[in-house]
Design a protein around this motif. Structure first.
Motif, short mmCIF file in Angstrom:
data_model
loop_
_atom_site.label_atom_id
_atom_site.label_comp_id
_atom_site.label_asym_id
_atom_site.label_seq_id
_atom_site.Cartn_x
_atom_site.Cartn_y
_atom_site.Cartn_z
N GLY B 159 0.79 -1.23 0.00
CA GLY B 159 0.00 0.00 0.00
C GLY B 159 0.82 1.27 0.00
N ALA B 160 2.13 1.16 -0.06
CA ALA B 160 2.95 2.37 -0.10
C ALA B 160 2.70 3.10 -1.42
CB ALA B 160 4.43 2.01 0.01
N PRO B 161 2.74 4.44 -1.42
CA PRO B 161 2.53 5.16 -2.69
C PRO B 161 3.64 4.82 -3.69
CG PRO B 161 3.26 6.66 -0.95
CD PRO B 161 2.99 5.34 -0.29
N THR B 162 3.25 4.77 -4.96
CA THR B 162 4.24 4.51 -6.01
C THR B 162 5.03 5.79 -6.27
OG1 THR B 162 3.03 2.74 -7.06
CG2 THR B 162 4.50 3.99 -8.47
N VAL B 163 6.33 5.69 -6.12
CA VAL B 163 7.21 6.85 -6.26
C VAL B 163 7.47 7.14 -7.73
CG1 VAL B 163 9.56 7.67 -5.83
CG2 VAL B 163 8.31 6.48 -4.02
N ASN B 164 7.78 6.07 -8.47
CA ASN B 164 8.31 6.18 -9.83
C ASN B 164 7.48 5.24 -10.70
OD1 ASN B 164 9.90 5.68 -12.13
ND2 ASN B 164 11.80 6.02 -11.02
N GLU B 165 6.67 5.81 -11.58
CA GLU B 165 5.69 5.00 -12.33
C GLU B 165 6.36 3.93 -13.19
OE1 GLU B 165 5.00 7.92 -11.27
OE2 GLU B 165 3.05 7.48 -10.39
N THR B 166 7.62 4.12 -13.54
CA THR B 166 8.31 3.11 -14.34
C THR B 166 8.50 1.83 -13.52
OG1 THR B 166 9.46 4.88 -15.49
CG2 THR B 166 10.38 2.69 -15.73
N TYR B 167 8.60 1.99 -12.22
CA TYR B 167 8.77 0.84 -11.32
C TYR B 167 7.67 0.90 -10.26
CZ TYR B 167 13.38 0.53 -13.51
OH TYR B 167 14.40 0.42 -14.41
N PRO B 168 6.46 0.42 -10.61
CA PRO B 168 5.31 0.64 -9.72
C PRO B 168 5.43 -0.03 -8.36
CG PRO B 168 4.73 -0.74 -11.61
CD PRO B 168 6.11 -0.24 -11.86
N ASP B 169 6.34 -0.99 -8.21
CA ASP B 169 6.49 -1.65 -6.91
C ASP B 169 7.55 -1.00 -6.03
OD1 ASP B 169 4.59 -3.65 -7.60
OD2 ASP B 169 6.13 -4.55 -8.87
N ASN B 170 8.08 0.14 -6.49
CA ASN B 170 9.12 0.86 -5.75
C ASN B 170 10.43 0.09 -5.65
OD1 ASN B 170 7.43 3.02 -5.39
ND2 ASN B 170 6.88 2.51 -3.28
N ILE B 357 33.12 -17.83 4.08
CA ILE B 357 31.96 -18.36 4.81
C ILE B 357 31.29 -19.36 3.88
CG2 ILE B 357 29.74 -17.75 5.86
CD1 ILE B 357 30.94 -14.97 6.48
N PRO B 358 31.07 -20.59 4.34
CA PRO B 358 30.61 -21.64 3.41
C PRO B 358 29.18 -21.48 2.93
CG PRO B 358 30.87 -22.52 5.64
CD PRO B 358 31.43 -21.14 5.66
N ASN B 359 28.35 -20.75 3.66
CA ASN B 359 26.96 -20.58 3.24
C ASN B 359 26.59 -19.10 3.30
OD1 ASN B 359 26.19 -23.58 3.27
ND2 ASN B 359 26.98 -23.26 5.34
N VAL B 360 26.26 -18.56 2.15
CA VAL B 360 25.95 -17.12 2.07
C VAL B 360 24.69 -16.94 1.23
CG1 VAL B 360 26.77 -14.83 1.37
CG2 VAL B 360 28.41 -16.53 2.17
N ALA B 361 23.81 -16.06 1.70
CA ALA B 361 22.65 -15.69 0.88
C ALA B 361 22.42 -14.20 1.05
CB ALA B 361 21.41 -16.46 1.31
N SER B 362 22.03 -13.56 -0.04
CA SER B 362 21.66 -12.15 0.12
C SER B 362 20.56 -11.79 -0.85
CB SER B 362 22.88 -11.24 -0.13
OG SER B 362 23.11 -11.08 -1.51
N ASN B 363 19.67 -10.92 -0.37
CA ASN B 363 18.69 -10.25 -1.21
C ASN B 363 18.95 -8.77 -1.04
OD1 ASN B 363 17.59 -12.74 -1.62
ND2 ASN B 363 15.54 -12.23 -0.89
N VAL B 364 19.33 -8.10 -2.11
CA VAL B 364 19.61 -6.67 -2.00
C VAL B 364 18.66 -5.91 -2.93
CG1 VAL B 364 21.40 -4.90 -1.97
CG2 VAL B 364 22.02 -7.28 -1.57
N TYR B 365 17.99 -4.94 -2.35
CA TYR B 365 16.95 -4.20 -3.05
C TYR B 365 17.42 -2.79 -3.39
CZ TYR B 365 13.86 -7.77 -1.04
OH TYR B 365 13.28 -8.95 -0.68
N CYS B 366 17.08 -2.36 -4.58
CA CYS B 366 17.25 -0.95 -4.97
C CYS B 366 15.85 -0.35 -4.86
CB CYS B 366 17.77 -0.87 -6.40
SG CYS B 366 17.81 0.77 -7.10
N VAL B 367 15.63 0.46 -3.83
CA VAL B 367 14.27 0.89 -3.47
C VAL B 367 14.07 2.36 -3.82
CG1 VAL B 367 12.60 1.04 -1.59
CG2 VAL B 367 14.39 -0.71 -1.53
N PHE B 368 12.91 2.66 -4.42
CA PHE B 368 12.59 4.05 -4.74
C PHE B 368 11.82 4.69 -3.59
CE2 PHE B 368 13.08 1.83 -8.78
CZ PHE B 368 14.08 2.61 -9.34
N THR B 369 12.29 5.86 -3.17
CA THR B 369 11.60 6.66 -2.15
C THR B 369 11.53 8.09 -2.66
OG1 THR B 369 13.57 7.41 -0.99
CG2 THR B 369 12.69 5.26 -0.33
#
Lengths: 161, 591
Positions: B159-170, B357-369
């Motif tokens: 429900g967050a407002p869309t900042v940048n219409e090209t990327y509607p999920d922010n 480190i033998p086990n690594v996971a990452s999720n990195v987001y580029c977020v529009f505000t």
């Protein structure tokens, strides 16, 4: 807009030009005279890039009205060297890597010159105080202070009888 | 400990002076100009009849533009021209389109809405800077303020407002599939289950303005032969030239850019905004035009290093070995992409820091505000996460009751180790850095830690790519559609495993957008030769170097395969593949 004549001595030469009422000295020197050594950094008296000496004292030329320069003696970095011979401060800045982008350098040199003219043997803290109105974003202050210290020593040595 | 001398063998045949430059001043080639004030910055070029450009900017974080009335401004003394969004030939761009990365998302002048405070909507060109400033302040814009978000977690909330219409999920979209950049190496859940302690931390970094003493600016002027000359403060001359050609839909050969003397940049002068504005002004007015940010603009709309938020979870064995590390990272891009999408990729390649480190996971987001768009600044993408990682290392040391320097030496990567992004670590020196730092600080470390070396103990099993757990959570749009809360690694979709030794699928180069962008293969003799006869690299160059002549363990077969010379299957093509975009990277072909 009406313009007023103003005359001053710039680096030892008589200079006259017409300036606008609200025009600051920085703009008058750069646009009116063509001395591009004072730099525009903030236009609000915080960065020191536009430092010039008026009657030997450092002033921020962005905060000085051009009309108030009437009859004064103004020094800019353009007048530091004597022909091809550099001022000891300039040579010390070269030798000590005390300038990186070079934008704050003219103002920094003039702030340092005022100090050395007044106090040929300054302590480190006094140098830091003297350049505290001049912001530098790339070189860092340590090499600048070192260069001013070494210039002071050169000046002292050359003044020794 | 003999400081870092052992690394000098890497350069011994190249630098006969024995690397004596570091630690003492050297003479810059441009310093004579600097100390005499003769170095010509862009604003030190003077033009007769120079006009000045100032922008009308949004006072709101997020607002729709209902109407713009510049009738007063138009009639003011000295005003030569009002420049609006419709005057920009191609008023939508993303900086990295020049390397085919990302969708066009940012106008040069906004016509419908503004997404950050200070976003420009109109420009005024006048005889003097003051006239332009007064006229710009007289423009009346009727705003309709909209809800805004200034925090990455808020921007990802359902429900967050869309900042940048090209990327509607922010969120920027990676690989046309995910709302984040993924990294998977081993199985972090298995690592956590085997761990004796779990250590979690949240780390926040604020934006940092580069604050150069010379503000961003450019002067453009009509030149001979239907060309335009542009003096600019840019740190990226050809990048700015190509961006200008693209936005103004003109041939790059019509633009003559002159720069190189920059009054401090630190990354803040790559965004190529002042140059297209100045050149557009010169085109529309037929006169030299200066577009220079004042100090307030530099601080408010000058793109900073973006804010970052990192959440790190470590699974640690009782003896201090880190068995698993999971990252969730949020880069605050501000309202538009600029270079933040790239910062995310860069940071992901850096994880999990200089540790094996033998086990690594990452999720990195580029977020529009609705903050000022972020861009490059001194190691952006790396510095922030490094700060988070090193704070986390201290927490881990505290949790397991270990000396923090010794914990780092224990977990440090060594030559020959496999990194999480499936490249072998080379020229590692963290262990030696820790030893020297401890020595200089008078910090006592154990004799065992003092004996360790980056050149020993690496490779072997540590060079193997483990079996890796995969998932497809975080597909584009899933978060908003399914109202998924802002929590690390929450989502649906199939999970799987890829076998040990798998380096991952090769990514094909993007096809050319138009035929004339393809490489002219006949003229590229050296490149063609390279394809026919791949360069044979000496085997020794791929082996970890060892001054102690310790026999390095042979690398597993998968690794040798990864080290084989790269042979392209087809000619490499670069370019923009979107239809309708100009045929040259840098604008249109001159006709």
């Amino acid at each position: 807009m009406s313009k007023s004549p103003v005359s001053f001595e710039l680096n030892g030469s008589e200079t006259s030009l017409f300036v606008e009422g609200g025009q600051n000295l920085l703009d008058a020197l750069r646009r009116g005279v063509g001395d591009l050594t004072p730099k525009f950094g903030c236009n609000q008296g915080t960065c020191g890039a536009c430092t010039v000496l008026i009657d030997g004292q450092p002033f921020l030329s962005c905060l000085v009205l051009a009309v108030n320069a009437e009859g004064r003696s103004i020094e800019t970095a353009a007048g530091l060297s004597d022909g091809p011979s550099l001022h000891p401060l300039q040579q010390a800045f070269i030798d000590g890597f005390a300038a990186q982008c070079g934008y704050c350098t003219p103002g920094m040199l003039l702030a340092a010159k005022t100090l050395l003219d007044r106090n040929p043997n300054p302590a480190r803290e006094e140098i830091a105080e003297a350049i505290s109105g001049n912001l530098c974003r790339c070189t860092g202050y340590a090499p600048i202070i070192d260069a001013i210290l070494s210039a002071a020593e050169i000046v002292r040595r050359s003044n020794r009888p | 400990m003999n400081t870092v001398e052992f690394r000098k063998n890497l350069f011994s045949d190249e630098r006969p002076e024995n690397l004596s430059e570091i630690g003492r001043p050297t003479v810059r080639q441009d310093i004579l100009g600097h100390v005499t004030g003769r170095s010509a910055f862009y604003d030190d070029h003077q033009f007769d009849g120079l006009l000045h450009m100032r922008c009308v900017r949004s006072p709101h974080h997020h607002a729709r533009i209902r109407s713009v009335d510049f009738s007063n401004a138009e009639r003011m003394d000295g005003v030569r021209r009002i420049v609006g969004p419709n005057d920009v030939p191609k008023n939508l761009n993303t900086l990295l389109s020049l390397i085919n990365f990302g969708k066009e998302d940012e106008p040069l002048l906004s016509g419908e809405k503004t997404a950050y405070r200070g976003e420009p909507v109109l420009a005024v060109i006048a005889d003097t800077e003051r006239q332009a400033r007064v006229a710009a302040s007289s423009v009346r814009v009727e705003w309709e303020p909209m809800p805004h978000v200034l925090d990455v977690e808020e921007a990802l909330a359902p429900g967050a407002p869309t900042v940048n219409e090209t990327y509607p999920d922010n969120t920027f979209e990676y690989h046309e599939r995910y709302d984040h950049q993924k990294l998977r190496f081993g199985d972090v859940d298995k690592g956590f289950s085997e761990a004796d302690r779990i250590v979690e931390g949240r780390y926040r970094m604020s934006p940092i303005e580069q604050a150069p003493i010379e503000t961003c600016g450019a002067i453009a002027a009509p030149d001979t032969g239907d060309r335009f000359v542009c003096y600019t403060s840019t740190q990226a001359l050809f990048f700015s030239l190509a961006t200008t050609a693209k936005l103004l839909d003109t041939a790059s050969s019509r633009l003559h850019f002159i720069g190189g003397t920059v009054g401090g940049g630190f990354g803040g002068k790559v965004d190529s905004i002042v140059e297209p504005m100045a050149v557009l002004g010169a085109m529309l007015s037929g006169r030299p035009v200066k577009f220079m940010w004042d100090r307030e603009e530099e601080m408010q709309v000058g793109a900073p290093r973006g804010a970052e938020l990192w959440i790190i979870k470590d699974g640690v064995a009782a003896d201090g070995r880190i068995l698993a590390r999971r990252f969730t990272g949020y880069f605050d891009a501000g309202a538009y992409t600029r270079l933040s999408s790239y910062a995310v990729v860069k940071s992901t390649g850096h994880l999990p820091g200089p540790y094996t480190i033998p086990n690594v996971a990452s999720n990195v987001y580029c977020v529009f505000t609705n903050r000022t768009p972020a861009t490059a600044m001194r190691g952006f993408g790396i510095t922030g996460v490094d700060y988070a990682i090193e704070c986390q290392m201290d927490r881990v040391a505290e949790a397991v009751g270990m000396d923090p320097v010794e914990l780092r030496i224990l977990n440090a990567y060594r030559d020959g180790d496999m990194k999480a992004h499936r490249r072998v670590a080379k020229n590692t020196a963290l262990i030696e850095c820790c030893q020297v730092a401890a020595e200089k600080a008078g910090w006592r470390i154990s004799p065992d830690s003092t004996r360790q070396s980056s050149l020993e103990g690496g490779g072997g099993r540590r060079a193997e790519i483990p079996e890796t757990a995969t998932d497809q959570i975080g597909r584009i749009g899933e978060r908003r559609r399914s109202r998924i809360p802002v929590e690390p690694l929450v989502g649906s979709g199939p999970r799987g495993r890829i076998p040990a030794g798998t380096a991952g699928p090769a990514v094909e180069a993007a096809p050319p957008q138009r035929p004339d962008m393809a490489m002219d293969w006949e003229r590229e003799k050296s490149a063609a030769d390279f394809v026919r006869e791949p360069v044979k690299r000496p085997k020794t160059a791929t082996q970890p170097q060892s001054r102690l002549a310790a026999a390095p363990e042979p690398l597993p077969p998968a690794q040798e395969k990864a080290e084989a010379p790269y042979i392209p299957k087809a000619p490499f093509n670069r370019g923009v593949r979107k239809p309708g975009v100009s045929r040259f990277l840098s604008g249109t072909r001159r006709r």
